[in-house]
Design a protein around this motif. Structure first.
Motif: not given
Length: 173
Positions: A40-46, A48-49, A55-56
């Motif tokens: 779950d943490a990996w999916l959230r980080a992915k 967000e990236t 956005r960039a």
């Protein structure tokens, strides 16, 4: 001696040992929970990236699209001056010349404000980064000296936008 063994066995049976290690099922459930949390943490980080990357890219696109906005805004006054000159009913040649000179001053001021400077290398040493030699001519000047400027060049900050078109001295043999 057999009696001693019997007593120890009886003591062990009357006081069952507390389980110190959890069962394999409990270990497996804990590992699965931990793996699910990490996933779950990996999916959230992915995610967000990916959002940051998107956005960039949007910011870069907006910067590219509106990079000349301030410059264009300043040029509007120059355009207004040219249109006013053309709208005059019967301007005299002197008035026209004065108007063109004032408009040129406006344009030069806008260029200066945005670090856009002309390259007018008359009498300077030829520099291939700033000048484009069209012809080499006989001259009293030292070799590789600019003797004629056919067209001014322009620089934006330190970058050459357009090299000056020049004629260069051949020099004396």
């Amino acid at each position: 001696m057999q009696d001693d063994i019997k007593i120890n066995t009886e003591a062990a049976e009357s006081h069952p040992a507390k389980e110190i290690m959890p069962s394999l099922e409990e270990l497996l459930k804990a590992a699965e929970l931990q793996a699910a949390e990490h996933h779950d943490a990996w999916l959230r980080a992915k995610a967000e990236t990916e959002n940051m990357r998107r956005r960039a890219a949007e910011d870069v696109d907006k910067a590219r699209k509106f990079a000349v906005e301030n410059f264009a805004g300043e040029l509007l006054a120059v355009k207004d001056s040219l249109e006013a000159a053309l709208a005059a009913e019967s301007p005299s040649m002197e008035n026209m010349k004065d108007g063109v000179e004032l408009t040129l001053k406006q344009l030069v001021a806008v260029f200066g404000k945005f670090n856009l400077h002309d390259i007018d290398p008359m009498g300077e040493k030829f520099d291939p980064h700033l000048h484009q030699a069209i012809q080499v001519v006989e001259s009293e000047q030292p070799a590789n000296t600019v003797v004629t400027v056919l067209q001014k060049g322009y620089r934006l900050h330190e970058r050459t936008l357009r090299p000056a078109l020049v004629m260069v001295a051949k020099g004396q043999d």
